[in-house]
Design a protein around this motif. Structure first.
Motif, PDB file in Angstrom:
ATOM      1  N   UNK A   1       0.983  -0.984  -0.070  1.00  0.00           N
ATOM      2  CA  UNK A   1      -0.675  -0.382  -0.074  1.00  0.00           C
ATOM      3  C   UNK A   1       1.001   1.155   0.140  1.00  0.00           C
ATOM      4  N   UNK A   2       2.281   0.995   0.780  1.00  0.00           N
ATOM      5  CA  UNK A   2       2.800   2.601   1.176  1.00  0.00           C
ATOM      6  C   UNK A   2       3.266   2.727  -0.482  1.00  0.00           C
ATOM      7  N   UNK A   3       3.191   1.707  -1.442  1.00  0.00           N
ATOM      8  CA  UNK A   3       3.900   1.766  -3.157  1.00  0.00           C
ATOM      9  C   UNK A   3       2.521   3.018  -3.965  1.00  0.00           C
ATOM     10  N   UNK A   4       1.779   2.881  -3.202  1.00  0.00           N
ATOM     11  CA  UNK A   4      -0.055   2.795  -3.454  1.00  0.00           C
ATOM     12  C   UNK A   4      -0.287   4.474  -2.966  1.00  0.00           C
ATOM     13  N   UNK A   5       0.496   5.513  -2.740  1.00  0.00           N
ATOM     14  CA  UNK A   5      -0.040   6.740  -2.241  1.00  0.00           C
ATOM     15  C   UNK A   5      -1.486   7.184  -2.083  1.00  0.00           C
ATOM     16  N   UNK A   6      -1.701   7.066  -3.738  1.00  0.00           N
ATOM     17  CA  UNK A   6      -2.797   7.500  -4.205  1.00  0.00           C
ATOM     18  C   UNK A   6      -3.600   7.139  -3.193  1.00  0.00           C
ATOM     19  N   UNK A   7      -3.921   5.587  -3.195  1.00  0.00           N
ATOM     20  CA  UNK A   7      -4.755   4.784  -2.485  1.00  0.00           C
ATOM     21  C   UNK A   7      -4.535   4.840  -0.680  1.00  0.00           C
ATOM     22  N   UNK A   8      -3.761   5.399  -0.645  1.00  0.00           N
ATOM     23  CA  UNK A   8      -3.907   5.918   0.846  1.00  0.00           C
ATOM     24  C   UNK A   8      -4.367   6.707   1.275  1.00  0.00           C
ATOM     25  N   UNK A   9      -4.560   7.900   0.026  1.00  0.00           N
ATOM     26  CA  UNK A   9      -5.207   9.619  -0.040  1.00  0.00           C
ATOM     27  C   UNK A   9      -6.383   9.142   0.364  1.00  0.00           C
ATOM     28  N   UNK A  10      -7.299   8.269  -0.611  1.00  0.00           N
ATOM     29  CA  UNK A  10      -8.249   7.539  -1.456  1.00  0.00           C
ATOM     30  C   UNK A  10      -8.218   7.336   0.222  1.00  0.00           C
ATOM     31  N   UNK A  11      -8.178   6.169   0.864  1.00  0.00           N
ATOM     32  CA  UNK A  11      -8.706   5.569   2.182  1.00  0.00           C
ATOM     33  C   UNK A  11      -9.241   6.898   3.604  1.00  0.00           C
ATOM     34  N   UNK A  12      -7.971   7.622   3.098  1.00  0.00           N
ATOM     35  CA  UNK A  12      -8.543   9.089   3.866  1.00  0.00           C
ATOM     36  C   UNK A  12      -9.362  10.239   3.878  1.00  0.00           C
ATOM     37  N   UNK A  13      -9.540  10.435   2.564  1.00  0.00           N
ATOM     38  CA  UNK A  13     -10.681  11.547   2.185  1.00  0.00           C
ATOM     39  C   UNK A  13     -12.341  10.058   2.498  1.00  0.00           C
ATOM     40  N   UNK A  14     -11.829   8.926   2.263  1.00  0.00           N
ATOM     41  CA  UNK A  14     -13.559   8.303   2.031  1.00  0.00           C
ATOM     42  C   UNK A  14     -13.410   8.210   4.140  1.00  0.00           C
ATOM     43  N   UNK A  15     -12.198   7.977   4.679  1.00  0.00           N
ATOM     44  CA  UNK A  15     -12.733   8.398   6.330  1.00  0.00           C
ATOM     45  C   UNK A  15     -13.641   9.623   7.155  1.00  0.00           C
ATOM     46  N   UNK A  16     -12.962  10.924   6.557  1.00  0.00           N
ATOM     47  CA  UNK A  16     -12.292  11.667   6.582  1.00  0.00           C
ATOM     48  C   UNK A  16     -14.551  12.227   6.646  1.00  0.00           C
ATOM     49  N   UNK A  17     -15.197  11.372   4.988  1.00  0.00           N
ATOM     50  CA  UNK A  17     -16.295  11.784   5.148  1.00  0.00           C
ATOM     51  C   UNK A  17     -16.871  11.271   6.154  1.00  0.00           C
ATOM     52  N   UNK A  18     -16.853   9.483   5.849  1.00  0.00           N
ATOM     53  CA  UNK A  18     -17.501   8.663   7.283  1.00  0.00           C
ATOM     54  C   UNK A  18     -17.714   9.789   8.445  1.00  0.00           C
ATOM     55  N   UNK A  19     -16.824   9.708   9.026  1.00  0.00           N
ATOM     56  CA  UNK A  19     -16.558  10.882  10.319  1.00  0.00           C
ATOM     57  C   UNK A  19     -17.271  11.868  10.403  1.00  0.00           C
ATOM     58  N   UNK A  20     -17.791  12.353   8.856  1.00  0.00           N
ATOM     59  CA  UNK A  20     -18.281  14.188   9.207  1.00  0.00           C
ATOM     60  C   UNK A  20     -19.784  13.965   9.079  1.00  0.00           C
ATOM     61  N   UNK A  21     -19.510  12.695   8.852  1.00  0.00           N
ATOM     62  CA  UNK A  21     -21.205  12.013   8.823  1.00  0.00           C
ATOM     63  C   UNK A  21     -21.862  11.820   9.881  1.00  0.00           C
ATOM     64  N   UNK A  22     -21.011  10.811  10.559  1.00  0.00           N
ATOM     65  CA  UNK A  22     -20.941  11.052  12.416  1.00  0.00           C
ATOM     66  C   UNK A  22     -21.859  11.897  13.063  1.00  0.00           C
TER      67      UNK A  22
END
Length: 763
Positions: A1-22
């Motif tokens: 996953x560390x070789x794919x930083x864009x994937x980490x950015x995507x997961x972080x974006x999804x997590x932030x959206x879920x937290x905002x929803x909660x």
């Protein structure tokens, strides 16, 4: 996953959206418009809006126009309210790009009113539509419009006409696959594909990239355009294709990934599937955060995750060889990744689809190419279009036969019910742990074998070679076994359904009744289901509820009487069972015993027998048990004719430990007084005749002394239900009255001693 930083950015974006929803931020769910704007619209629903026409949609019952960049005219102020779908009173010619001002009644897009029901509000939020306008009247419209957008719409209409003339009854399927347009798909056909796990072929998918996009790219390269020229032309064509198909989430994912694929080729870079997928997700989520809770988004992206991230590891773990073996692992990978998503949105998963897709997917390209050739050639010659459609139509005929056969198999689908969030998280953790452990073990075995070969260890005898093959296969079985154990544990966690209470759920199906009884030992009974102002209540309200609760077997279906608002959904359900369009099954249909029943009574009996059910006729004095629950029939009387179906309908008392419930159908005052001497105090009352003034008389209410009463009716009915006189009598009797028109589905739960109420719209 560390070789794919864009994937980490995507997961972080999804997590932030879920937290905002909660945290209650209306980013994914709800309406992001300011509270002041929402309040103003609620107080002033009759409004004037201005916007730009995106497209028009004509159906059998309505003509609507989709507007973008809409502003609400409030005195001299213009308030932006995103996009709006307007239902016009009269059909008008409105080219794309036309600026219009329309007056009408603004209503917020309705949220689901029952567990498992399709979420229209979330669906339209993905398109930035939060309000509908009803009874729209155009006040002004511009002469100017977008010639290019209108050309694309007219081209789409032209292709629709060509397919209709060339492909006949298969035209809607071709149209769904090529244009992403499903409005004309036969609902029975769609259900058949869904049962067989093949509904995904009716949507735009990655197959379009390989056939339409990459096929065009390769063709242009062969004629000498080179990477840059072929890439630019194919990119332009695919972008226009995305616009032509209406910009569905699956289409836009396909287009985004194709752009990145061709862009990498033009720039001489390596294309990485998971990075492209993550970038596509980021683009879509930034445009519309509501996609994060969209079934289309999660299933489309989840399928690619299964193919790109899980499948390669499982192939290595299992040592699968050949196209067939790898295809099976790929199918299992997609199913494993999307399983919780399927259960959350549909409550069921096709089991047979894992195998059927092995044979179907390799041929789908033939259907797609046939439909494409039909569309292009049909623009010039209908006969040429018909000829081109023949191969695809043959394959579609085979698909339909396969789906029909699969739908009648008892193990076709698994109805697992709606999992809790913790169950889904636990499933993915177990799945990931199983893959990691199995992968590490498989890698260790492979490394050990390579070391043995490196030091020259060989087996010379044939018997030793045979033992070596079996030994190697046994070693390979260990990692696969670890993964299977982890997956089985995950499925077990998903399928767990806590709760040992008896549950009575009065569904909100408009002007009608639909009651589901769930007994702690697993028994399920259905009491009536029908509506006089809603169609397809079995498909859109009853079955989604049953699937969300993990219910695949109904012990008995009780019919209080034969009015449409009590049986229309039952008749639809029985037809689905007979035609193999649902995996839900029932043992018996229970009817009131009438000497001269109406014709529809016999129709119900015929449908039940065709669906393989027993038919039981009951009268006053009959009773039966299911575990600790007892059912006592209080009406009809033994000599009932069935002429007045309301007054001679079935009345049932439910007994469970110290709990009593009473179900009165549409019984009026005469029927209530006729059974007064057999009534006991009850905890729950299903109020008769939707709260009619001629039901729930004072003597009856004084006798039953209900603590909780539920009235099932629509807020737009023309009968005046519930009557103010009835609600006042209920209040005076001490009953706490619940209304489906206010609370959506109402569930009354009890452990046999305590009783509590759950309202769906408050959950």
């Amino acid at each position: 996953m560390t070789r794919r930083p864009v994937c980490l950015v995507c997961l972080f974006l999804m997590l932030c959206m879920c937290l905002a929803d909660l945290a209650g931020v209306p980013l994914i769910r709800g309406t992001p418009l300011p509270e002041t704007v929402q309040t103003y619209i609620k107080k002033h629903p009759d409004s004037v809006i201005c916007g730009e026409v995106q497209r028009c949609q004509a159906t059998e019952f309505s003509f609507s126009v989709y507007l973008k960049q809409v502003v609400l005219i409030c005195r001299s102020e213009k308030i932006p309210i995103e996009n709006v779908r307007v239902f016009l009173k009269t059909e008008e010619e409105l080219p794309a790009g036309t600026a219009v001002c329309i007056s009408g009644k603004l209503e917020q897009v309705e949220a689901p009113r029952n567990p498992g029901e399709f979420d229209s509000r979330q669906y339209y939020a993905c398109q930035h539509i939060y309000y509908f306008m009803k009874n729209g009247i155009i006040k002004r419209k511009s002469r100017a419009y977008s010639g290019y957008q209108q050309f694309l719409l007219e081209l789409k209409d032209r292709i629709h006409t060509v397919l209709k003339l060339s492909a006949g009854r298969d035209a809607p399927v071709f149209e769904a696959m090529l244009l992403g347009e499903k409005s004309e798909l036969d609902q029975d056909l769609k259900l058949r594909y869904q049962m067989a796990g093949m509904v995904h072929i009716l949507a735009i998918s990655g197959l379009h990239i390989s056939i339409l996009g990459m096929g065009l790219f390769s063709l242009l390269k062969r004629i000498g355009l080179g990477n840059a020229g072929a890439g630019l032309v194919s990119l332009y064509v695919m972008l226009q294709y995305g616009m032509l198909t209406g910009g569905s989430v699956s289409a836009m994912r396909v287009v985004c990934m194709f752009v990145l694929n061709v862009g990498a080729r033009v720039l001489g870079r390596t294309y990485d599937l998971m990075t492209a997928l993550a970038l596509s997700a980021i683009f879509l989520l930034l445009d519309s955060p509501a996609y994060l809770y969209s079934s289309s988004f999660l299933l489309s992206f989840g399928a690619v995750v299964g193919l790109g991230a899980v499948s390669p590891h499982l192939i290595r773990i299992t040592g699968a060889k050949g196209k067939a073996g790898k295809a099976l692992i790929s199918s299992l990978s997609v199913q494993a990744v999307t399983l919780p998503v399927m259960l959350v949105f549909f409550g069921e998963v096709s089991v047979i689809g894992i195998l059927l897709n092995l044979f179907v997917l390799p041929t789908v390209g033939g259907v797609l190419i046939s439909g494409l050739c039909c569309s292009v050639l049909g623009l010039f010659s209908v006969n040429a279009g018909r000829a081109a459609a023949v191969p695809g139509r043959i394959l579609l005929w085979l698909y339909e036969k396969v789906c029909t056969f699969a739908g009648k198999l008892p193990f076709c689908t698994w109805i697992g019910g709606l999992p809790e969030i913790w169950q889904s998280i636990s499933y993915y953790l177990l799945l990931a742990s199983g893959i990691i452990l199995a992968y590490v073990m498989a890698s260790g075995i492979q490394k050990k074998e390579e070391n043995q070969l490196a030091v020259g260890k060989k087996v010379s005898e044939n018997s030793d070679k045979i033992r070596g093959v079996f030994r190697k296969a046994a070693k390979r079985a260990y990692p696969a076994g670890i993964f299977l154990l982890a997956a089985a544990a995950g499925i077990f966690v998903l399928s767990r359904k806590p709760g040992k209470e008896l549950r009575i759920t009065c569904l909100d199906i408009g002007q009608g009744d639909g009651i589901v009884l769930e007994i702690p030992d697993g028994g399920v009974f259905l009491m009536d289901c029908g509506s006089s102002n809603k169609k397809n209540t079995a498909q859109y309200q009853l079955l989604p509820y049953l699937k969300s609760r993990g219910i695949s077997h109904i012990n008995g279906i009780m019919i209080s009487h034969t009015d449409k608002d009590h049986i229309s959904g039952i008749m639809e359900l029985l037809e689905f069972m007979e035609q193999g369009l649902t995996s839900v099954r029932s043992d018996a249909l229970i009817l009131p015993d009438w000497e001269e029943p109406p014709e529809v009574y016999n129709t119900l009996i015929h449908l039940a027998q065709s669906a393989g059910m027993k038919v039981l006729q009951v009268e006053s004095g009959n009773s039966f048990r299911m575990g600790e629950a007892g059912f006592h029939i209080l009406a009809p009387a033994k000599d009932a004719l069935g002429e007045d179906v309301n007054e001679e309908g079935m009345v049932v008392e439910l007994e469970y430990r110290d709990f009593r419930g009473l179900f009165t159908g549409d019984a009026g005052e005469p029927a209530e007084k006729a059974i007064l001497n057999r009534l006991r105090d009850v905890d729950f009352l299903k109020v008769g005749h939707h709260g009619s003034r001629y039901s729930s008389c004072r003597e009856f209410l004084d006798q039953v002394k209900a603590e909780v009463a539920v009235i099932s009716c629509s807020d737009s009915n023309t009968y005046g239900h519930p009557s103010p006189e009835t609600t006042l009598r209920l209040k005076k009797s001490g009953a706490k009255t619940e209304f489906t028109m206010k609370s959506g589905a109402v569930s009354v739960c009890t452990d046999g001693k305590r009783m509590w109420v759950q309202r769906f719209l408050e959950e």
